[in-house]
Write a protein that holds these residues in place. Structure first.
Motif, mmCIF file in Angstrom:
data_model
loop_
_atom_site.group_PDB
_atom_site.id
_atom_site.type_symbol
_atom_site.label_atom_id
_atom_site.label_comp_id
_atom_site.label_asym_id
_atom_site.label_seq_id
_atom_site.Cartn_x
_atom_site.Cartn_y
_atom_site.Cartn_z
ATOM 1 N N TYR A 18 0.849 -1.199 0.000
ATOM 2 C CA TYR A 18 0.000 0.000 0.000
ATOM 3 C C TYR A 18 0.885 1.249 0.000
ATOM 4 N N GLY A 61 -7.752 5.109 10.742
ATOM 5 C CA GLY A 61 -7.527 4.330 9.515
ATOM 6 C C GLY A 61 -6.280 4.844 8.819
ATOM 7 N N ASN A 67 1.001 8.719 3.594
ATOM 8 C CA ASN A 67 -0.123 9.670 3.540
ATOM 9 C C ASN A 67 -0.505 10.227 4.903
ATOM 10 N N ASP A 99 -5.430 2.359 13.557
ATOM 11 C CA ASP A 99 -5.885 1.428 12.512
ATOM 12 C C ASP A 99 -6.229 0.117 13.207
ATOM 13 N N SER A 137 -10.631 -0.801 16.554
ATOM 14 C CA SER A 137 -11.625 -0.410 15.556
ATOM 15 C C SER A 137 -12.253 0.929 15.891
ATOM 16 N N PHE A 138 -12.339 1.790 14.876
ATOM 17 C CA PHE A 138 -12.999 3.078 15.092
ATOM 18 C C PHE A 138 -14.521 2.948 15.184
ATOM 19 N N SER A 154 -9.390 9.539 6.374
ATOM 20 C CA SER A 154 -9.508 9.600 4.919
ATOM 21 C C SER A 154 -9.501 8.196 4.317
ATOM 22 N N SER A 156 -11.307 5.550 4.727
ATOM 23 C CA SER A 156 -11.382 4.414 5.644
ATOM 24 C C SER A 156 -12.804 4.097 6.101
HETATM 25 C C1 LIG Z 1 -7.392 2.736 2.072
HETATM 26 S S1 LIG Z 1 -6.657 2.770 3.649
HETATM 27 C C2 LIG Z 1 -6.538 4.509 3.891
HETATM 28 C C3 LIG Z 1 -5.260 4.880 4.576
HETATM 29 C C4 LIG Z 1 -4.955 6.364 4.718
HETATM 30 N N1 LIG Z 1 -5.942 7.035 5.520
HETATM 31 C C5 LIG Z 1 -4.789 7.034 3.384
HETATM 32 O O1 LIG Z 1 -5.556 7.972 3.093
HETATM 33 O O2 LIG Z 1 -3.902 6.637 2.627
HETATM 34 C C6 LIG Z 1 -8.000 2.353 4.745
HETATM 35 C C7 LIG Z 1 -7.526 1.978 6.132
HETATM 36 O O3 LIG Z 1 -8.675 1.938 7.017
HETATM 37 C C8 LIG Z 1 -8.447 0.911 7.945
HETATM 38 N N2 LIG Z 1 -9.697 0.530 8.602
HETATM 39 C C9 LIG Z 1 -10.785 -0.047 8.044
HETATM 40 N N3 LIG Z 1 -11.721 -0.288 8.986
HETATM 41 C C10 LIG Z 1 -11.211 0.160 10.171
HETATM 42 C C11 LIG Z 1 -11.699 0.194 11.499
HETATM 43 N N4 LIG Z 1 -12.918 -0.296 11.810
HETATM 44 N N5 LIG Z 1 -10.934 0.730 12.451
HETATM 45 C C12 LIG Z 1 -9.704 1.236 12.166
HETATM 46 N N6 LIG Z 1 -9.181 1.236 10.903
HETATM 47 C C13 LIG Z 1 -9.923 0.694 9.921
HETATM 48 C C14 LIG Z 1 -7.858 -0.198 7.083
HETATM 49 O O4 LIG Z 1 -7.206 -1.168 7.867
HETATM 50 C C15 LIG Z 1 -6.925 0.595 6.193
HETATM 51 O O5 LIG Z 1 -5.624 0.642 6.707
#
Ligand SMILES: C[S@@+](CC[C@H](N)C(=O)[O-])C[C@H]1O[C@@H](n2cnc3c(N)ncnc32)[C@H](O)[C@@H]1O
Length: 375
Positions: A18, A61, A67, A99, A137-138, A154, A156
């Motif tokens: 990623y 997230g 980023n 995360d 988890s958020f 962002s 997420s």
């Molecule tokens: C596409 S990435 C985005 C990362 C970063 N914010 C960016 O903009 O590059 C989405 C992230 O959200 C996290 N995520 C998804 N569900 C989540 C949750 N319930 N609690 C915390 N993190 C979560 C995933 O593990 C992942 O690392």
């Protein structure tokens, strides 16, 4: 699928990671920058914060790419410059990166020394900044009551905490056969189940944040959205529709079973602005100060060129395929199998996208950005 266990982006800094394939998400952050700045200035200028000594910020997230820390450094710079301009005391910063526990926090932590160096280069006078990671988890509580001033997230919040219930009939037959997300032939009951799960998750997210954020604290949240009322008609489904086609391609080659496709569903939902507004009003802890969507191409940095050759299309398709693989591979491989199957799948996925480009179809994502103030 146990979502919390398999939902993480590709780890490390290698070719498939990623960290190396998140320029789409970076472009989304760039688009949202003016809104982020405006909200931060609004927060710092708020009377309620004039005496704040430690500003607590969280990125929910954060994943493992550069980023997240680039957003944080922008926030620190904006606050510092505003305090200097307004002759206010410079705060210290408590920054929390959040995360799920399966996230590769180490990759991001390894870049902290260069993050601190860069902060000093940009503004030697900024207050001390302390970065910590909080796995969890958020969709539930992560921090003590009234401890956060600013929440950022962002790309997420469109992830669901679990696969929606109700995607199989009472007899156990999958209702969304051949698809991995909502598609044009998806029965309305499946779309409703997806929305119900999103509603429940987003509501829990807001309630948890509401306990953790100080009165008049702010949030800037960006996540995948859609333009149409009917989720099965929206362009955002195209990414997963092509994934379903590619999976069906490798099923025809005997690499996976069709039944495996029928039982796989992405834990993802792209809500409409109306759905998001409804949930925020219903939950009631936050005032919604902004809710808007914007279009962004699948390859946001590509020059617009109408005379593309088939080799250009393949190059573009490879870029898209790698960015989808960096996000979806852990979920897909836990269900369908390891690297050989993933290589075959993403080969087909790339070909399918190149085919789309050759027909001059240019799908776009439609992220929503919202700003909130805690009542
Ligand atoms: C596409 S990435 C985005 C990362 C970063 N914010 C960016 O903009 O590059 C989405 C992230 O959200 C996290 N995520 C998804 N569900 C989540 C949750 N319930 N609690 C915390 N993190 C979560 C995933 O593990 C992942 O690392």
């Amino acid at each position: 699928m146990e979502v919390q266990r398999v939902l993480h982006m590709n780890k490390g800094e290698g070719e498939a990671s990623y960290a190396s394939n998140s320029s789409l998400q970076r472009a989304v952050l760039t688009k949202v920058k003016p809104i982020l700045e405006e909200t931060i200035l609004d927060l710092v200028g708020d009377e309620a914060y004039s005496e704040t000594e430690v500003l607590c910020i969280v990125d929910l997230g954060c994943s493992s790419s550069p980023n997240s820390l680039s957003v944080i450094s922008h926030i620190v710079d904006t606050v510092t410059a505003a305090c200097q301009r307004w002759h206010r005391q410079l705060p210290e910063f408590q920054v929390v990166l959040n995360d799920l526990p399966g996230n590769d926090f180490n990759t991001i932590f390894k870049s902290l020394p260069s993050f601190y160096d860069k902060l000093k280069r940009v503004n030697i006078n900024h207050g001390p900044c302390f970065v910590a990671g909080v796995p969890g988890s958020f969709h539930g509580r992560l921090f003590p009551r009234k401890s956060m001033h600013f929440i950022h997230s962002s790309y997420s919040l469109h992830y669901l905490s679990q696969i929606p219930k109700g995607l199989v009939s009472e007899e156990g037959t999958p209702l969304n056969k051949g698809n991995t997300y909502i598609a044009s032939r998806t029965p309305p009951a499946v779309s409703r189940a997806y929305y119900e799960q999103f509603k429940q998750d987003f509501y829990s997210f807001l309630s948890s944040c509401s306990a953790e954020v100080i009165a008049r604290g702010r949030a800037v949240l960006t996540f995948m959205g859609r333009r149409t009322d009917d989720p099965s008609r929206d362009e955002n489904c195209v990414t997963w529709k092509i994934m379903s086609l590619a999976l069906n391609d490798i099923a025809r080659e005997g690499l996976i079973e069709e039944a495996q496709i029928d039982s796989f569903n992405f834990p993802y939902y792209a809500p409409s602005a109306a759905e998001v507004r409804h949930i925020i009003l219903q939950e009631g802890s936050f005032s919604l100060t902004r809710l808007e969507g914007f279009e962004i191409g699948w390859e946001p940095n590509a020059a617009s060129d109408t005379n593309r050759t088939s080799s250009d299309n393949l190059k573009r398709a490879t870029y898209v395929s790698k960015s989808v693989r960096a996000v979806a591979e852990p979920m897909l491989s836990s269900h369908f199998g390891g690297s050989q199957i993933m290589d075959a799948l993403f080969q087909k996925y790339t070909e399918r996208i190149a085919e789309l480009y050759s027909k001059e179809v240019e799908p776009k994502y439609y992220p929503l950005v919202i700003t909130l103030i805690k009542k």
